[in-house]
Design a protein around this motif. Structure first.
Motif, mmCIF file in Angstrom:
data_model
loop_
_atom_site.group_PDB
_atom_site.id
_atom_site.type_symbol
_atom_site.label_atom_id
_atom_site.label_comp_id
_atom_site.label_asym_id
_atom_site.label_seq_id
_atom_site.Cartn_x
_atom_site.Cartn_y
_atom_site.Cartn_z
ATOM 1 N N VAL A 276 5.733 -8.406 49.391
ATOM 2 C CA VAL A 276 4.338 -8.559 49.808
ATOM 3 C C VAL A 276 3.391 -8.082 48.710
ATOM 4 O O VAL A 276 2.368 -8.720 48.451
ATOM 5 C CB VAL A 276 4.090 -7.797 51.133
ATOM 6 C CG1 VAL A 276 2.613 -7.680 51.405
ATOM 7 C CG2 VAL A 276 4.768 -8.528 52.266
ATOM 8 N N VAL A 277 3.727 -7.005 48.030
ATOM 9 C CA VAL A 277 2.758 -6.475 47.074
ATOM 10 C C VAL A 277 2.871 -7.130 45.709
ATOM 11 O O VAL A 277 1.926 -7.081 44.931
ATOM 12 C CB VAL A 277 2.895 -4.941 46.915
ATOM 13 C CG1 VAL A 277 2.614 -4.247 48.228
ATOM 14 C CG2 VAL A 277 4.278 -4.587 46.398
ATOM 15 N N GLN A 278 3.980 -7.770 45.398
ATOM 16 C CA GLN A 278 4.187 -8.340 44.071
ATOM 17 C C GLN A 278 3.177 -9.451 43.786
ATOM 18 O O GLN A 278 2.990 -10.350 44.603
ATOM 19 C CB GLN A 278 5.613 -8.887 43.982
ATOM 20 C CG GLN A 278 5.980 -9.535 42.679
ATOM 21 C CD GLN A 278 5.879 -8.590 41.512
ATOM 22 O OE1 GLN A 278 4.968 -8.710 40.719
ATOM 23 N NE2 GLN A 278 6.818 -7.650 41.410
ATOM 24 N N LYS A 279 2.512 -9.349 42.594
ATOM 25 C CA LYS A 279 1.508 -10.357 42.259
ATOM 26 C C LYS A 279 2.158 -11.638 41.762
ATOM 27 O O LYS A 279 1.604 -12.720 41.925
ATOM 28 C CB LYS A 279 0.550 -9.823 41.184
ATOM 29 C CG LYS A 279 -0.355 -8.719 41.660
ATOM 30 C CD LYS A 279 -1.533 -9.286 42.447
ATOM 31 C CE LYS A 279 -2.379 -8.156 43.017
ATOM 32 N NZ LYS A 279 -3.265 -8.591 44.091
ATOM 33 N N ASP A 280 3.296 -11.469 41.101
ATOM 34 C CA ASP A 280 4.012 -12.642 40.606
ATOM 35 C C ASP A 280 4.741 -13.282 41.788
ATOM 36 O O ASP A 280 5.652 -12.689 42.373
ATOM 37 C CB ASP A 280 5.004 -12.209 39.528
ATOM 38 C CG ASP A 280 5.720 -13.399 38.920
ATOM 39 O OD1 ASP A 280 5.555 -14.513 39.467
ATOM 40 O OD2 ASP A 280 6.417 -13.217 37.925
ATOM 41 N N LEU A 281 4.315 -14.486 42.137
ATOM 42 C CA LEU A 281 4.875 -15.084 43.347
ATOM 43 C C LEU A 281 6.352 -15.380 43.209
ATOM 44 O O LEU A 281 7.089 -15.356 44.195
ATOM 45 C CB LEU A 281 4.114 -16.369 43.689
ATOM 46 C CG LEU A 281 2.709 -16.128 44.213
ATOM 47 C CD1 LEU A 281 1.984 -17.440 44.371
ATOM 48 C CD2 LEU A 281 2.761 -15.411 45.539
ATOM 49 N N LEU B 210 6.391 -23.540 44.920
ATOM 50 C CA LEU B 210 5.763 -22.781 43.837
ATOM 51 C C LEU B 210 5.590 -23.656 42.603
ATOM 52 O O LEU B 210 4.575 -23.608 41.926
ATOM 53 C CB LEU B 210 6.651 -21.581 43.515
ATOM 54 C CG LEU B 210 5.948 -20.459 42.778
ATOM 55 C CD1 LEU B 210 4.814 -19.950 43.625
ATOM 56 C CD2 LEU B 210 6.929 -19.348 42.508
ATOM 57 N N ARG B 211 6.603 -24.472 42.318
ATOM 58 C CA ARG B 211 6.519 -25.359 41.162
ATOM 59 C C ARG B 211 5.381 -26.347 41.308
ATOM 60 O O ARG B 211 4.784 -26.763 40.330
ATOM 61 C CB ARG B 211 7.821 -26.135 41.006
ATOM 62 C CG ARG B 211 8.786 -25.535 40.011
ATOM 63 C CD ARG B 211 10.011 -26.387 39.972
ATOM 64 N NE ARG B 211 9.669 -27.755 39.579
ATOM 65 C CZ ARG B 211 9.637 -28.171 38.331
ATOM 66 N NH1 ARG B 211 9.938 -27.354 37.355
ATOM 67 N NH2 ARG B 211 9.325 -29.407 38.042
ATOM 68 N N LYS B 212 5.129 -26.760 42.541
ATOM 69 C CA LYS B 212 4.072 -27.749 42.745
ATOM 70 C C LYS B 212 2.701 -27.097 42.763
ATOM 71 O O LYS B 212 1.701 -27.782 42.824
ATOM 72 C CB LYS B 212 4.280 -28.510 44.066
ATOM 73 C CG LYS B 212 5.652 -29.064 44.273
ATOM 74 C CD LYS B 212 5.971 -30.159 43.306
ATOM 75 C CE LYS B 212 7.413 -30.592 43.490
ATOM 76 N NZ LYS B 212 7.895 -31.374 42.342
ATOM 77 N N THR B 213 2.660 -25.768 42.813
ATOM 78 C CA THR B 213 1.356 -25.109 42.863
ATOM 79 C C THR B 213 1.297 -24.092 41.727
ATOM 80 O O THR B 213 1.839 -24.327 40.668
ATOM 81 C CB THR B 213 1.152 -24.434 44.232
ATOM 82 O OG1 THR B 213 2.243 -23.559 44.458
ATOM 83 C CG2 THR B 213 1.102 -25.440 45.337
ATOM 84 N N GLY B 214 0.616 -22.972 41.945
ATOM 85 C CA GLY B 214 0.465 -22.010 40.863
ATOM 86 C C GLY B 214 1.387 -20.814 41.052
ATOM 87 O O GLY B 214 1.688 -20.432 42.173
ATOM 88 N N ARG B 215 1.796 -20.224 39.922
ATOM 89 C CA ARG B 215 2.796 -19.176 40.038
ATOM 90 C C ARG B 215 2.190 -17.827 40.390
ATOM 91 O O ARG B 215 2.801 -17.018 41.072
ATOM 92 C CB ARG B 215 3.555 -19.074 38.715
ATOM 93 C CG ARG B 215 4.541 -17.930 38.721
ATOM 94 C CD ARG B 215 5.457 -17.991 37.536
ATOM 95 N NE ARG B 215 6.189 -16.739 37.422
ATOM 96 C CZ ARG B 215 7.110 -16.497 36.515
ATOM 97 N NH1 ARG B 215 7.413 -17.439 35.641
ATOM 98 N NH2 ARG B 215 7.724 -15.351 36.463
ATOM 99 N N TYR B 216 0.986 -17.556 39.898
ATOM 100 C CA TYR B 216 0.456 -16.198 40.062
ATOM 101 C C TYR B 216 -0.600 -16.147 41.150
ATOM 102 O O TYR B 216 -1.378 -17.077 41.334
ATOM 103 C CB TYR B 216 -0.120 -15.701 38.741
ATOM 104 C CG TYR B 216 0.959 -15.461 37.730
ATOM 105 C CD1 TYR B 216 1.685 -14.288 37.761
ATOM 106 C CD2 TYR B 216 1.288 -16.428 36.803
ATOM 107 C CE1 TYR B 216 2.704 -14.065 36.865
ATOM 108 C CE2 TYR B 216 2.303 -16.222 35.901
ATOM 109 C CZ TYR B 216 3.010 -15.035 35.943
ATOM 110 O OH TYR B 216 4.020 -14.832 35.063
ATOM 111 N N GLU B 217 -0.596 -15.029 41.810
ATOM 112 C CA GLU B 217 -1.617 -14.782 42.818
ATOM 113 C C GLU B 217 -2.877 -14.350 42.107
ATOM 114 O O GLU B 217 -2.838 -13.437 41.289
ATOM 115 C CB GLU B 217 -1.127 -13.668 43.750
ATOM 116 C CG GLU B 217 -2.004 -13.430 44.951
ATOM 117 C CD GLU B 217 -1.457 -12.307 45.800
ATOM 118 O OE1 GLU B 217 -2.147 -11.886 46.709
ATOM 119 O OE2 GLU B 217 -0.321 -11.855 45.536
ATOM 120 N N GLU B 218 -4.002 -15.000 42.390
ATOM 121 C CA GLU B 218 -5.222 -14.614 41.671
ATOM 122 C C GLU B 218 -5.784 -13.325 42.258
ATOM 123 O O GLU B 218 -5.676 -13.092 43.446
ATOM 124 C CB GLU B 218 -6.282 -15.718 41.794
ATOM 125 C CG GLU B 218 -5.882 -17.001 41.115
ATOM 126 C CD GLU B 218 -5.620 -18.101 42.140
ATOM 127 O OE1 GLU B 218 -6.417 -18.208 43.079
ATOM 128 O OE2 GLU B 218 -4.615 -18.797 42.006
#
Lengths: 615, 230, 113, 92
Positions: free
Chosen positions: D33-38, D84-92
């Motif tokens: 939950v806390v990890q920013k890198d999805l 994830l591949r179809k969207t963005g990897r990092y949580e803004e």
């Protein structure tokens, strides 16, 4: 299977529908043959229908089918209209898409109507009712486009009615433990009067939606105008009469003994009267031939409800007579309008004119039909309306007489507009190549129905005999010497009293001509063609000199206060309020999923906190 | 702020949830329905695996609904992603030949394992759902390993429809033989044999095919969706 | 008993993600965590000390010495449905990303008040 | 001498193992939950599923364990990764 039994009859009706659908893949002539054979076979089987009832168990309920004189009369109407309808469809639908679906739905609609009529219990009635609603809905949306909108409207109104019926069926079953109409009627009288009132209210509401009684008529103009013309004839002529059938059943088989029966019937009679008056005024306004006829149908069903609700033997007779006759002449009108549409592609009264030489048979049909509709003897419509007036007067409903007389006089206006705009006036050049429709499939149904209006007008006894047996079944004391009931009949009871007829014709026409003579004829002057052209040029033959646009402008101006108040405005107001409420609710339902999650959590917290505090 | 409030509220809820469940003794025998199932499963259904007999036999109708939900999810996913189909972007590298060969070699074994699991669903742990998922995993390996691989959607839908029809027909046969919907009509056989437990293996095989086809379809649909940036 | 604590903790962690996180994929992760916690809780309730798996794989086994099969059957169903839910949710996420080029729910505002 | 009683009985080992697994479960859940890198967050959920699968086995629920292993560990993770591949990897 017993060939005279109702199961066989329904099996033929429904089986023919599916067989016709399959045959469509073989050849269209084969399909047409099957369609025609099915409809005429079921019409013929009506004569041999045995008396025995038939029951079968399905899912724990017992479905019972059987014929009664009352249902047989309505079945006769269905059969009388079904054969011309399919005959008329053959050429008319040849150009349209998806004919297989059309015939399947048409035949299922017809079969379901028979099913409704021959149901002796409320559940099978409801089942067939739903089948009829669905298949007629599919027929209404057959053209797509605007028709889909109209069809959805029809379906929504019908669904409301059907749920009302289902609701009362469930409660009635709960009360009496049986679905048979006889048993239901027997236990119905033992109930609390208010309960009786509520149940009869929901049932009557459900059936009157199909009949298009105001204020439940909203679907009718759109649905009639948008569905294919041959089906519209059946729709208005027979299908909407299922509502009348149901209302008659509820009023006289179930509800009659209730203390509220009389006031409810009085109310219904008034609803019918108001419906006929308002719908007639609306019909005058219309510029589309089919919409005009649609409003006219609503108006005519108003008369029928009036007669049905009054509940004297004579008024019932009138109601059932108009039920038949309206089916016949409205089918003729829809056929004729359909024929015009078939040849010209138009139903707009502002664009059609002068087709009398091109389509004489259609003209004749319309003429016969509107004579019947306007209650001019010697055609059939006169008999029904006369009986209605007489019964209204006999039961001291003088104000309703005025209403009925007003609306049937006003109906002259719209039928005149119909025949004038389409057939009379100067012939337009664009209609030069219009031919009369083919004889066998299109003229014949129209002419046959025209003959029916003529015969029933001269010999009303042919129709009155089954009507009186139907009424006897419903418990009305029909005397054998019918002539004592109305001054219309002579001693033999089956032919019109010529004296009465002549005096009526004489009075009507004499007054009419007198008024015209004194009021209009003297002022008539002959106009030269130059007069109406401002530039002084002599108009050529190709220029149009007859205008049918804004036909009744003065009338519309006069009737504006009445007509501007539409029931639709009220429905629109409901719609607006709902959308305003929705706007308000958007503050709570923000569209953000997380907000909802927060609501859930907050509610949970509140419940837990409150719970622990209370305990 | 919001986070603190959330943490506080969740702590509150958690405390009450805990107090609620503290009343449920852990590890003690508190069976009521389960006991009945356990005692009757072998004589009544012929299945050795009680969980399977519950899923397919006692609660077969529920499973039919579940399969329907899965089908709806697959269909809905296709509908949601409709019109987003495109070539997978070429940015990423070709899968190495080891991966490709390994995928090809592994696929039959994985399918065999899946088939084993759903055929023996009434004997050993596992069943249609697990076996189907494992088969879908095999398809996933193919999708990852072979760049030009595309699942044959027509074949998948035929498989799925056939499996669904089998399930419903097995249910209706129960009706046709004068019993209830989904009631067993076949002989139970010796418990412990593969050919036992009446209609359970048939239904679980159908479920296995259905789930496998659906999930493979889902994976393929997701995989062939473009990254909506153009 | 620690099973209960752990599963409730996992559930609440998932709920926390759903409540607070702004990234759509994070929210879906939260949902699947809530799922997982519930599954563990149910199976743990059905556990009986000293019981065996509810499979009559050997002749000697009796019904008395088995864990409760009912929660297991329910959880089996729930896991599959959870997968379906996750798949559809992620498809929606992909669709939303294609439409809005972002996964931040604060920036996806076309349907909000 | 009290310490002597803390011998490594299988029962104790079982208890300790379960405790460690449950602790890891919660840690993995918090991590995801806390990890920013999805991508790492998804690995975290996969880990949660894996531990869950083992726990199901310990609870004598082999059917559920098998399902969780196949669906939770393999398929859900795969679907998440594809998304994830179809969207963005990092949580803004």
């Amino acid at each position: 299977m017993d060939i005279t039994g109702i199961p066989f009859f329904l099996a033929v009706s429904f089986g023919g529908a599916f067989l016709a659908y399959l045959m469509n893949f073989a050849h269209r002539f084969l399909r047409n043959a099957v369609v025609l054979l099915t409809v005429s076979a079921s019409a013929a089987l009506l004569f041999w229908l045995g008396d025995e009832t038939f029951s079968m168990e399905m899912g724990g309920f017992v479905l019972t089918l059987g014929k009664t004189p009352y249902s047989l009369f309505f079945a006769g109407i269905v059969a009388l209209l079904a054969v011309p309808t399919v005959l008329f469809s053959f050429t008319y639908m040849a150009k349209e898409e998806r004919p297989a679906m059309y015939y399947l739905n048409l035949l299922i609609t017809i079969a379901a109507m028979y099913g409704i009529l021959f149901s002796l219990d409320l559940l099978s009635l409801f089942i067939f009712w739903e089948i009829m609603t669905w298949s007629s809905f599919l027929l209404t949306i057959h053209k797509g486009g605007n028709a889909t909108k109209a069809g959805v409207k029809y379906f929504l109104y019908s669904a409301a009615g059907a749920y009302a019926i289902l609701f009362s069926v469930v409660i009635l079953y709960n009360m009496s433990g049986s679905l048979l109409i006889e048993d239901v009627a027997r236990s119905f009288v033992l109930q609390n009067p208010l309960m009786q009132l509520m149940l009869a209210g929901t049932l009557l509401f459900g059936f009157s939606v199909k009949a298009g009684l105001m204020p439940m008529h909203g679907w009718a103009p759109d649905a009639y105008a948008e569905s294919p013309a041959p089906f519209t004839a059946l729709f208005s002529g027979a299908l909407s009469k299922m509502g009348i059938f149901g209302m008659g059943m509820v009023l006289y088989q179930i509800f009659l003994q209730s203390p509220f029966s009389l006031p409810v019937r009085e109310l219904l009679a008034w609803a019918g009267g108001i419906t006929s008056a308002l719908a007639t005024l609306r019909a005058i306004q219309q510029t589309d031939a089919k919409r005009l006829l649609a409003y006219s149908s609503v108006a005519q069903l108003g008369y029928i409800v009036m007669g049905l609700a009054l509940g004297t033997p004579l008024s019932m007779m009138a109601a059932l007579f108009i039920t038949l006759l309206h089916g016949v002449f409205k089918a003729m009108l829809f056929f004729a309008v359909g024929a015009v549409y078939f040849r010209t592609g138009l139903t707009d009264l502002n664009e059609l004119r002068g087709l009398i030489r091109r389509m004489p048979v259609s003209f004749l049909t319309v003429l016969m039909a509107i004579i019947s509709l306007a209650n001019i003897p010697p055609l059939g419509g006169f008999v029904g309306k006369w009986l209605l007036y007489e019964s209204l007067i006999q039961s001291d409903h003088y104000f309703l007489v005025i209403v009925a007389f007003f609306s049937s006089t006003a109906s002259f206006l719209y039928v005149y507009r119909l025949i004038f705009s389409i057939f009379l006036g100067q012939e337009e050049k664009e209609f030069e190549h219009v031919k009369e429709v083919p004889f066998l499939t299109m003229q014949l149904p129209m002419l046959a129905l025209a003959a029916v209006t003529f015969i029933t007008g001269i010999f009303p006894g042919i129709v009155l005999a089954p009507i009186s047996s139907a009424l006897t079944y419903l418990g009305f004391p029909i005397q054998h010497d019918m002539w004592s009931m109305s001054m219309l009949f002579n001693e033999w009871g089956n032919r019109m009293n010529l004296l009465a007829m002549i005096s009526v014709i004489g009075t009507v026409f004499l007054t009419g001509f007198t008024i015209l003579y004194f009021y209009r004829m003297r002022r008539t002057r002959y106009v030269t063609t130059k007069d109406i052209h401002t530039s002084g040029e002599v108009p050529t033959e190709n220029e149009n000199l007859t205008y049918a646009i804004n036909f009744y402008q003065p009338f519309e101006r006069a009737a504006h206060p009445v007509l501007s108040k539409s029931i639709r405005a009220w429905i629109d107001w409901i719609g607006r309020s709902v959308s305003e409420l929705g706007d308000f609710l958007r503050h709570i339902y923000t569209g953000d999923g997380q907000t909802y999650a927060w609501y859930v959590v907050l509610f949970l917290t509140f419940m837990l906190a409150a719970g622990s505090w209370i305990l | 702020m919001k986070k603190l409030l959330a943490a506080f509220l969740l702590g509150f809820i958690g405390y009450y949830l805990y107090t609620a469940f503290a009343g449920v003794p852990f590890g003690e025998n508190k069976m009521e329905v389960g006991k009945d199932y356990l005692e009757t499963t072998v004589p009544k259904t012929g299945a050795v695996n009680t969980v399977t007999s519950i899923v397919v036999n006692y609660r077969g109708f529920d499973t039919l609904g579940e399969v329907t939900v899965l089908f709806l999810a697959a269909t809905g996913l296709g509908a949601i992603l409709f019109g987003m189909k495109g070539k997978p972007e070429d940015k990423h590298r070709e899968p190495s030949s080891i991966l490709t060969t390994g995928a090809k070699a592994l696929f039959p074994i994985i399918v065999l394992l899946g088939a084993y699991i759903f055929i023996h669903g009434h004997l050993t742990p596992g069943g249609g759902f697990q076996g189907g998922t494992i088969i879908a995993t095999g398809v996933l390996i193919l999708i990852l390993g072979i760049k030009s691989f595309h699942a044959n959607h027509a074949l998948l839908s035929v498989m799925e429809s056939l499996a669904g029809i089998t399930f419903v027909v097995a249910g209706i046969l129960g009706l046709a033989f004068g019993k209830n919907f989904l009631e067993n009509i076949l002989p139970l056989g010796t418990p412990g044999q593969v050919l036992s437990a009446g209609i359970i293996p048939i239904i679980y095989i159908a479920v296995g095919f259905k789930v496998g086809a659906e999930l493979a379809g889902v994976l393929d649909t997701l995989m062939s969706t473009t990254r909506g940036e153009e | 008993m620690i099973y209960y604590i752990a599963s409730i903790a996992v559930m609440l962690i998932g709920l926390y993600a759903v409540l607070v996180k702004k990234n759509l994929i994070k929210i879906v992760i939260g949902l699947s965590l809530m799922d997982a916690g519930t599954h563990l809780l149910l199976v743990a309730i059905g556990f009986i000390k000293g019981g065996t798996a509810p499979i009559f794989s050997e002749p000697g086994l009796t019904a008395d010495a088995m864990v409760d099969p009912v929660p297991q059957a329910l959880v089996l169903t729930a896991i599959v449905i959870g997968l379906a839910v996750t798949a559809v949710a992620l498809a929606l996420v992909i669709r939303i990303y294609a439409q809005h080029k972002t996964l931040d729910i604060r920036k996806i505002s076309s349907l909000k008040w | 001498m009290i310490l002597l009683q803390w011998t490594l009985t299988p029962e104790l080992l079982y208890q300790a193992g379960t405790g460690i697994l449950l602790f890891l479960l919660v840690v993995a859940a918090i991590f995801s939950v806390v990890q920013k890198d999805l991508l790492m967050a998804i690995v975290g959920t996969s880990l949660v599923s894996l531990i869950l699968s083992v726990l199901f086995l310990l609870l004598h629920a082999p059917d559920v364990a098998l399902t969780e292993a196949a669906i939770g560990v393999a398929l859900t993770t795969a679907i998440f990764l594809i998304a994830l591949r179809k969207t963005g990897r990092y949580e803004e």
